[in-house]
Design a protein around this motif. Structure first.
Motif, PDB file in Angstrom:
ATOM      1  N   ILE A 302     -24.576 -56.148  47.859  1.00 52.96           N
ATOM      2  CA  ILE A 302     -23.177 -55.956  48.256  1.00 52.96           C
ATOM      3  C   ILE A 302     -23.165 -55.125  49.534  1.00 52.96           C
ATOM      4  O   ILE A 302     -23.516 -53.945  49.513  1.00 52.96           O
ATOM      5  CB  ILE A 302     -22.382 -55.249  47.144  1.00 52.96           C
ATOM      6  CG1 ILE A 302     -22.417 -56.079  45.861  1.00 52.96           C
ATOM      7  CG2 ILE A 302     -20.937 -55.000  47.598  1.00 52.96           C
ATOM      8  CD1 ILE A 302     -21.823 -55.376  44.652  1.00 52.96           C
ATOM      9  N   PRO A 303     -22.816 -55.713  50.677  1.00 51.24           N
ATOM     10  CA  PRO A 303     -22.880 -54.962  51.933  1.00 51.24           C
ATOM     11  C   PRO A 303     -21.829 -53.862  52.011  1.00 51.24           C
ATOM     12  O   PRO A 303     -20.821 -53.873  51.289  1.00 51.24           O
ATOM     13  CB  PRO A 303     -22.628 -56.050  52.994  1.00 51.24           C
ATOM     14  CG  PRO A 303     -21.916 -57.138  52.284  1.00 51.24           C
ATOM     15  CD  PRO A 303     -22.396 -57.110  50.866  1.00 51.24           C
ATOM     16  N   ASN A 304     -22.076 -52.928  52.896  1.00 50.74           N
ATOM     17  CA  ASN A 304     -21.142 -51.826  53.089  1.00 50.74           C
ATOM     18  C   ASN A 304     -19.734 -52.327  53.415  1.00 50.74           C
ATOM     19  O   ASN A 304     -19.552 -53.352  54.082  1.00 50.74           O
ATOM     20  CB  ASN A 304     -21.611 -50.938  54.243  1.00 50.74           C
ATOM     21  CG  ASN A 304     -22.837 -50.127  53.881  1.00 50.74           C
ATOM     22  OD1 ASN A 304     -23.295 -50.160  52.741  1.00 50.74           O
ATOM     23  ND2 ASN A 304     -23.359 -49.396  54.855  1.00 50.74           N
ATOM     24  N   LEU A 305     -18.768 -51.562  52.931  1.00 48.91           N
ATOM     25  CA  LEU A 305     -17.338 -51.771  53.199  1.00 48.91           C
ATOM     26  C   LEU A 305     -16.806 -53.073  52.617  1.00 48.91           C
ATOM     27  O   LEU A 305     -15.703 -53.509  52.967  1.00 48.91           O
ATOM     28  CB  LEU A 305     -17.036 -51.707  54.706  1.00 48.91           C
ATOM     29  CG  LEU A 305     -17.490 -50.420  55.420  1.00 48.91           C
ATOM     30  CD1 LEU A 305     -17.094 -50.472  56.891  1.00 48.91           C
ATOM     31  CD2 LEU A 305     -16.907 -49.185  54.762  1.00 48.91           C
ATOM     32  N   ALA A 306     -17.567 -53.708  51.710  1.00 45.56           N
ATOM     33  CA  ALA A 306     -17.053 -54.899  51.018  1.00 45.56           C
ATOM     34  C   ALA A 306     -15.785 -54.521  50.260  1.00 45.56           C
ATOM     35  O   ALA A 306     -15.730 -53.477  49.595  1.00 45.56           O
ATOM     36  CB  ALA A 306     -18.101 -55.439  50.062  1.00 45.56           C
ATOM     37  N   ARG A 307     -14.778 -55.374  50.317  1.00 47.90           N
ATOM     38  CA  ARG A 307     -13.477 -55.050  49.726  1.00 47.90           C
ATOM     39  C   ARG A 307     -13.334 -55.520  48.282  1.00 47.90           C
ATOM     40  O   ARG A 307     -12.302 -55.273  47.653  1.00 47.90           O
ATOM     41  CB  ARG A 307     -12.354 -55.670  50.572  1.00 47.90           C
ATOM     42  CG  ARG A 307     -12.358 -55.261  52.033  1.00 47.90           C
ATOM     43  CD  ARG A 307     -12.366 -53.749  52.235  1.00 47.90           C
ATOM     44  NE  ARG A 307     -11.180 -53.102  51.720  1.00 47.90           N
ATOM     45  CZ  ARG A 307     -10.076 -52.872  52.448  1.00 47.90           C
ATOM     46  NH1 ARG A 307     -10.026 -53.263  53.704  1.00 47.90           N
ATOM     47  NH2 ARG A 307      -9.052 -52.252  51.915  1.00 47.90           N
ATOM     48  N   HIS A 308     -14.340 -56.214  47.755  1.00 43.24           N
ATOM     49  CA  HIS A 308     -14.229 -56.762  46.393  1.00 43.24           C
ATOM     50  C   HIS A 308     -15.517 -56.476  45.614  1.00 43.24           C
ATOM     51  O   HIS A 308     -16.132 -57.357  45.039  1.00 43.24           O
ATOM     52  CB  HIS A 308     -13.954 -58.272  46.454  1.00 43.24           C
ATOM     53  CG  HIS A 308     -12.761 -58.629  47.287  1.00 43.24           C
ATOM     54  ND1 HIS A 308     -12.870 -58.956  48.611  1.00 43.24           N
ATOM     55  CD2 HIS A 308     -11.441 -58.679  46.981  1.00 43.24           C
ATOM     56  CE1 HIS A 308     -11.655 -59.205  49.101  1.00 43.24           C
ATOM     57  NE2 HIS A 308     -10.772 -59.049  48.129  1.00 43.24           N
ATOM     58  N   LYS A 309     -15.907 -55.216  45.603  1.00 47.35           N
ATOM     59  CA  LYS A 309     -17.184 -54.821  45.015  1.00 47.35           C
ATOM     60  C   LYS A 309     -17.232 -55.102  43.514  1.00 47.35           C
ATOM     61  O   LYS A 309     -18.206 -55.658  42.997  1.00 47.35           O
ATOM     62  CB  LYS A 309     -17.440 -53.341  45.278  1.00 47.35           C
ATOM     63  CG  LYS A 309     -18.767 -52.809  44.732  1.00 47.35           C
ATOM     64  CD  LYS A 309     -18.996 -51.365  45.196  1.00 47.35           C
ATOM     65  CE  LYS A 309     -20.360 -50.855  44.733  1.00 47.35           C
ATOM     66  NZ  LYS A 309     -20.374 -50.518  43.302  1.00 47.35           N
ATOM     67  N   ALA A 310     -16.211 -54.735  42.794  1.00 41.28           N
ATOM     68  CA  ALA A 310     -16.207 -54.944  41.337  1.00 41.28           C
ATOM     69  C   ALA A 310     -16.257 -56.432  41.000  1.00 41.28           C
ATOM     70  O   ALA A 310     -16.916 -56.843  40.038  1.00 41.28           O
ATOM     71  CB  ALA A 310     -14.981 -54.285  40.704  1.00 41.28           C
ATOM     72  N   ASN A 311     -15.549 -57.248  41.775  1.00 39.38           N
ATOM     73  CA  ASN A 311     -15.606 -58.693  41.548  1.00 39.38           C
ATOM     74  C   ASN A 311     -17.016 -59.224  41.774  1.00 39.38           C
ATOM     75  O   ASN A 311     -17.508 -60.083  41.023  1.00 39.38           O
ATOM     76  CB  ASN A 311     -14.633 -59.411  42.482  1.00 39.38           C
ATOM     77  CG  ASN A 311     -13.178 -59.165  42.128  1.00 39.38           C
ATOM     78  OD1 ASN A 311     -12.875 -58.692  41.036  1.00 39.38           O
ATOM     79  ND2 ASN A 311     -12.280 -59.465  43.052  1.00 39.38           N
TER      80      ASN A 311
END
Length: 396
Positions: A302-311
């Motif tokens: 999961i790259p930095n600043l991803a907006r949908h980490k939990a998904n």
């Protein structure tokens, strides 16, 4: 579960590696360029997963199951969307590790979003991302299947102890492929690539990260802790074989064509490719040499600043359900990182599908596992020097 036609499922790996701009940037950053490294406190963005039920996933081509009647449909992915209500934009945009590095590195080193919530790259490149602080630590509380089912042999690579930042998507083995009928004998040792009856009929992988470990193992080296001297010894040996005409050429995964045509009798090869080749030519064999072979992975991050980490974390955990992992394994034919999927395949009603459970190139048995090792990665301090020497030998 429906088994795909292997002959219509080409390899999705394009492994002609060079020390390109992306590799050079990675080396410089690892040597202390301050702008490249991102400290832990600056990697996360506000997670919109609860309100924005979607994610963007970048993967390699031909690396997920597709429907028999419509190749645009991906059954396991569609099942995830239906179960969770999360929409997945699946983008087959990764064709080469260095090329993809060059695509996303400007954003990551400048603390900007990449537009991707999940990516899949080879572990040697994952090591670079982890060193640079470009990926986020995953929340294992959201991933009980990963915790329970991840192959113990893949749980703690040197570059990511405990797999805090990465989770294997698929795994594989770099070994030796050969044509038993045309060669007229078995191959059991790496040194047999240099035999007189193979002169001019051998290929090695062109990419440094793909080629070096197996050759070191042929020298009896423990690739989990190899040294610079071990590397230069291999280079000396390969230079000698090039000068003597033993090696026909260095390849990406186009060795498949040479092996199928008979132009090449033995080569460095990937286990998943050989399973596909055997469907058309049962005389093609794959061997894990007695000295050992490299076990590698391509991993989800999961790259930095991803907006949908939990998904993204939820999607990763879904693919670690044994039933889902089994369906995926039946299509891609690489080493499955979920050993529990073996029992699922064995119970399949379709005989050909059930037979995959006994294929050691998908589920290595204990004897084979004893000869597999995960190589330590090439550090940023080593990479420029080593790649410069290897690329001259390989003609890159």
């Amino acid at each position: 579960m429906v088994l795909p036609s292997k002959s219509s499922s080409p390899s999705r790996r394009n492994l002609l590696r060079t020390l390109g701009a992306g590799a050079l940037l990675g080396g410089l950053a690892g040597c202390g360029v301050p702008a490249a490294y991102v400290p832990p406190g600056e990697r996360a963005a506000a997670d919109l997963s609860a309100s924005d039920r979607r994610l963007t996933w970048a993967n390699w081509p031909l690396y997920i199951d597709t429907d028999d009647e419509d190749e645009a449909r991906r059954p396991t992915l569609e099942a995830f969307e239906e179960r969770t209500g999360i929409s997945v934009e699946y983008v087959e945009e990764i064709n080469d590790n260095d090329e993809f590095f060059g695509k996303v590195s400007p954003a990551l080193m400048n603390h900007q979003r990449t537009g991707r919530d999940l990516i899949v790259i080879s572990d040697w490149m994952c090591a670079r991302f982890v060193r640079l602080g470009w990926v986020q630590e995953m929340d294992r509380a959201r991933q009980p299947n990963v915790t329970k089912h991840l192959d113990p042999q893949l749980r703690s690579p040197a570059f990511d102890p405990g797999r805090r930042f990465t989770v294997p998507w698929q795994s594989g083995i770099t070994g030796i492929a050969y044509n038993r009928r045309r060669l007229g004998r078995e191959i059991r040792h790496v040194s047999e690539l240099w035999a007189g009856d193979l002169k001019g009929r051998v290929t090695l992988l062109s990419g440094l990260d793909e080629a070096f470990a197996l050759l070191m193992q042929g020298n009896g080296v423990d690739i989990t802790q190899w040294t610079a001297d071990d590397f230069h010894t291999v280079c000396d040996q390969v230079e000698k074989q090039v000068r003597g005409g033993q090696i026909r050429r260095f390849t990406g995964n186009d060795y498949i064509k040479d092996l199928s045509s008979g132009d090449v009798l033995a080569c460095q090869a990937y286990s998943g490719d050989v399973i596909q080749l055997q469907a058309d030519d049962p005389d093609i064999r794959f061997v894990v040499p007695e000295e050992g072979a490299e076990l590698w992975s391509e991993s989800l991050m999961i790259p930095n600043l991803a907006r949908h980490k939990a998904n993204a974390e939820r999607l990763i955990d879904y693919y670690y359900e044994p039933e889902v992992a089994a369906e995926l394994a039946a299509w891609v034919n690489y080493v499955c990182p979920v050993p529990a999927a073996q029992d699922v395949l064995a119970s399949a009603k379709d005989e050909e599908t059930a037979a995959l459970a006994e294929d050691p190139l998908i589920f290595p048995d204990a004897a084979m596992r004893g000869r597999l090792a995960i190589a330590r990665d090439i550090t940023s301090g080593e990479r420029v020097e080593f790649a410069k020497r290897w690329n001259v030998i390989a003609g890159l």
